[in-house]
Design a protein around this motif. Structure first.
Motif, PDB file in Angstrom:
ATOM      1  N   LEU A   1       0.825  -1.211   0.000  1.00 15.34           N
ATOM      2  CA  LEU A   1       0.000   0.000   0.000  1.00 15.34           C
ATOM      3  C   LEU A   1       0.860   1.263   0.000  1.00 15.34           C
ATOM      4  CD1 LEU A   1      -2.827   1.250   0.188  1.00 15.34           C
ATOM      5  CD2 LEU A   1      -2.579   1.149   2.673  1.00 15.34           C
ATOM      6  N   ASN A   2       1.951   1.250   0.748  1.00 17.96           N
ATOM      7  CA  ASN A   2       2.814   2.435   0.787  1.00 17.96           C
ATOM      8  C   ASN A   2       3.426   2.732  -0.580  1.00 17.96           C
ATOM      9  OD1 ASN A   2       4.464   0.199   0.861  1.00 17.96           O
ATOM     10  ND2 ASN A   2       5.892   1.066   2.350  1.00 17.96           N
ATOM     11  N   MET A   3       3.719   1.699  -1.362  1.00 12.25           N
ATOM     12  CA  MET A   3       4.253   1.915  -2.709  1.00 12.25           C
ATOM     13  C   MET A   3       3.175   2.494  -3.627  1.00 12.25           C
ATOM     14  SD  MET A   3       6.669  -1.422  -3.232  1.00 12.25           S
ATOM     15  CE  MET A   3       7.309  -0.896  -4.804  1.00 12.25           C
ATOM     16  N   VAL A   4       1.949   2.019  -3.479  1.00  9.64           N
ATOM     17  CA  VAL A   4       0.844   2.528  -4.305  1.00  9.64           C
ATOM     18  C   VAL A   4       0.579   3.994  -3.979  1.00  9.64           C
ATOM     19  CG1 VAL A   4      -1.610   2.291  -4.788  1.00  9.64           C
ATOM     20  CG2 VAL A   4      -0.195   0.259  -4.603  1.00  9.64           C
ATOM     21  N   VAL A   5       0.524   4.323  -2.697  1.00 12.32           N
ATOM     22  CA  VAL A   5       0.269   5.712  -2.289  1.00 12.32           C
ATOM     23  C   VAL A   5       1.421   6.614  -2.740  1.00 12.32           C
ATOM     24  CG1 VAL A   5       0.015   7.236  -0.287  1.00 12.32           C
ATOM     25  CG2 VAL A   5      -1.222   5.077  -0.377  1.00 12.32           C
ATOM     26  N   GLY A   6       2.649   6.167  -2.548  1.00 13.90           N
ATOM     27  CA  GLY A   6       3.800   6.966  -2.983  1.00 13.90           C
ATOM     28  C   GLY A   6       3.819   7.177  -4.482  1.00 13.90           C
ATOM     29  N   GLY A   7       3.501   6.130  -5.242  1.00 13.47           N
ATOM     30  CA  GLY A   7       3.436   6.262  -6.696  1.00 13.47           C
ATOM     31  C   GLY A   7       2.347   7.208  -7.136  1.00 13.47           C
ATOM     32  N   ALA A   8       1.182   7.124  -6.497  1.00 10.11           N
ATOM     33  CA  ALA A   8       0.079   8.029  -6.838  1.00 10.11           C
ATOM     34  C   ALA A   8       0.452   9.476  -6.533  1.00 10.11           C
ATOM     35  CB  ALA A   8      -1.178   7.629  -6.080  1.00 10.11           C
ATOM     36  N   LEU A   9       1.123   9.705  -5.417  1.00  9.55           N
ATOM     37  CA  LEU A   9       1.565  11.062  -5.083  1.00  9.55           C
ATOM     38  C   LEU A   9       2.584  11.579  -6.088  1.00  9.55           C
ATOM     39  CD1 LEU A   9       1.888  10.857  -1.195  1.00  9.55           C
ATOM     40  CD2 LEU A   9       0.215  12.173  -2.506  1.00  9.55           C
ATOM     41  N   ALA A  10       3.514  10.727  -6.495  1.00  9.51           N
ATOM     42  CA  ALA A  10       4.536  11.143  -7.460  1.00  9.51           C
ATOM     43  C   ALA A  10       3.902  11.487  -8.807  1.00  9.51           C
ATOM     44  CB  ALA A  10       5.581  10.046  -7.625  1.00  9.51           C
ATOM     45  N   ILE A  11       2.991  10.656  -9.278  1.00  3.95           N
ATOM     46  CA  ILE A  11       2.332  10.926 -10.563  1.00  3.95           C
ATOM     47  C   ILE A  11       1.492  12.196 -10.473  1.00  3.95           C
ATOM     48  CG2 ILE A  11       0.562  10.083 -12.153  1.00  3.95           C
ATOM     49  CD1 ILE A  11       1.703   7.286 -11.724  1.00  3.95           C
ATOM     50  N   THR A  12       0.749  12.365  -9.381  1.00  2.00           N
ATOM     51  CA  THR A  12      -0.070  13.570  -9.207  1.00  2.00           C
ATOM     52  C   THR A  12       0.798  14.820  -9.198  1.00  2.00           C
ATOM     53  OG1 THR A  12      -1.672  12.284  -7.951  1.00  2.00           O
ATOM     54  CG2 THR A  12      -1.758  14.673  -7.706  1.00  2.00           C
ATOM     55  N   ALA A  13       1.919  14.760  -8.501  1.00  3.18           N
ATOM     56  CA  ALA A  13       2.815  15.919  -8.451  1.00  3.18           C
ATOM     57  C   ALA A  13       3.380  16.241  -9.827  1.00  3.18           C
ATOM     58  CB  ALA A  13       3.942  15.661  -7.462  1.00  3.18           C
ATOM     59  N   CYS A  14       3.760  15.225 -10.585  1.00  4.31           N
ATOM     60  CA  CYS A  14       4.320  15.454 -11.923  1.00  4.31           C
ATOM     61  C   CYS A  14       3.277  16.040 -12.863  1.00  4.31           C
ATOM     62  CB  CYS A  14       4.863  14.155 -12.502  1.00  4.31           C
ATOM     63  SG  CYS A  14       6.346  13.576 -11.698  1.00  4.31           S
ATOM     64  N   VAL A  15       2.075  15.487 -12.842  1.00  2.00           N
ATOM     65  CA  VAL A  15       1.027  15.984 -13.735  1.00  2.00           C
ATOM     66  C   VAL A  15       0.621  17.400 -13.344  1.00  2.00           C
ATOM     67  CG1 VAL A  15      -1.379  15.630 -14.405  1.00  2.00           C
ATOM     68  CG2 VAL A  15       0.190  13.698 -14.341  1.00  2.00           C
ATOM     69  N   THR A  16       0.509  17.662 -12.051  1.00  2.00           N
ATOM     70  CA  THR A  16       0.144  19.002 -11.590  1.00  2.00           C
ATOM     71  C   THR A  16       1.217  20.016 -11.978  1.00  2.00           C
ATOM     72  OG1 THR A  16      -1.055  18.054  -9.728  1.00  2.00           O
ATOM     73  CG2 THR A  16      -0.460  20.375  -9.568  1.00  2.00           C
ATOM     74  N   ALA A  17       2.466  19.662 -11.765  1.00  2.00           N
ATOM     75  CA  ALA A  17       3.561  20.588 -12.070  1.00  2.00           C
ATOM     76  C   ALA A  17       3.708  20.834 -13.561  1.00  2.00           C
ATOM     77  CB  ALA A  17       4.867  20.055 -11.497  1.00  2.00           C
ATOM     78  N   SER A  18       3.304  19.887 -14.396  1.00  2.00           N
ATOM     79  CA  SER A  18       3.472  20.077 -15.836  1.00  2.00           C
ATOM     80  C   SER A  18       2.232  20.663 -16.502  1.00  2.00           C
ATOM     81  CB  SER A  18       3.833  18.745 -16.499  1.00  2.00           C
ATOM     82  OG  SER A  18       2.764  17.843 -16.368  1.00  2.00           O
ATOM     83  N   SER A  19       1.183  20.904 -15.736  1.00  2.00           N
ATOM     84  CA  SER A  19      -0.022  21.468 -16.348  1.00  2.00           C
ATOM     85  C   SER A  19       0.088  22.988 -16.453  1.00  2.00           C
ATOM     86  CB  SER A  19      -1.259  21.091 -15.534  1.00  2.00           C
ATOM     87  OG  SER A  19      -1.256  21.775 -14.300  1.00  2.00           O
ATOM     88  N   ASN A  20      -0.584  23.562 -17.429  1.00  2.00           N
ATOM     89  CA  ASN A  20      -0.542  25.010 -17.645  1.00  2.00           C
ATOM     90  C   ASN A  20      -1.267  25.758 -16.542  1.00  2.00           C
ATOM     91  OD1 ASN A  20       0.940  24.794 -19.975  1.00  2.00           O
ATOM     92  ND2 ASN A  20      -0.853  24.615 -21.282  1.00  2.00           N
ATOM     93  N   THR A  21      -2.329  25.179 -15.982  1.00  2.00           N
ATOM     94  CA  THR A  21      -3.063  25.883 -14.924  1.00  2.00           C
ATOM     95  C   THR A  21      -2.203  26.045 -13.682  1.00  2.00           C
ATOM     96  OG1 THR A  21      -4.024  23.791 -14.176  1.00  2.00           O
ATOM     97  CG2 THR A  21      -5.309  25.083 -15.734  1.00  2.00           C
ATOM     98  N   PHE A  22      -1.338  25.096 -13.414  1.00  2.00           N
ATOM     99  CA  PHE A  22      -0.441  25.216 -12.268  1.00  2.00           C
ATOM    100  C   PHE A  22       0.467  26.430 -12.433  1.00  2.00           C
ATOM    101  CE2 PHE A  22       3.717  24.260 -10.338  1.00  2.00           C
ATOM    102  CZ  PHE A  22       3.335  24.157  -9.012  1.00  2.00           C
TER     103      PHE A  22
END
Length: 120
Positions: free
Chosen positions: A82-103
């Motif tokens: 579970l910790n790997m799944v949560v960490g992976g989800a956080l990493a993907i969310t951070a990358c997508v958020t940081a690369s979006s134009n609205t951010f």
């Protein structure tokens, strides 16, 4: 430190070389994996990175550990907790958020607001 006499060195070195000769197939495999596989992957990655934008490149590099964990789980049967799944989800969310134009637009707006507060 006590070294054997010079007359015994040839037998010691000969035994070492004989032991090494029995391991040549394993050493050849290590050389192939270490040199050819790594060199091919790094060369291909370098060619691809030069054609991508910086945000896509950072997303690609940031998600490398996630893909490695997924492939290890799929091919090698590694544990995936579970910790790997949560960490992976956080990493993907951070990358997508940081690369979006609205951010970036919100960040720029916040920067302008801070500048107005500081300069009065």
């Amino acid at each position: 430190l006590v070294l054997p006499p010079l007359s015994e060195w040839s037998s010691v070195i000969g035994a070492q070389i004989a032991g090494l000769a029995t391991k040549l197939p394993q050493l050849a495999g290590l050389v192939f994996i270490g040199v050819f596989s790594s060199a091919f992957v790094i060369a291909a990655q370098t060619m691809v990175v030069t054609k991508l934008s910086s945000s896509k490149t950072s997303l690609m590099f940031a998600t490398e550990p996630l893909f490695a964990a997924a492939i290890a789980w799929f091919l090698l049967g590694e544990g995936f907790g579970l910790n790997m799944v949560v960490g992976g989800a956080l990493a993907i969310t951070a990358c997508v958020t940081a690369s979006s134009n609205t951010f970036y637009s919100k960040l720029a707006g916040a920067g302008a607001a801070v500048k107005r507060l500081v300069t009065g």
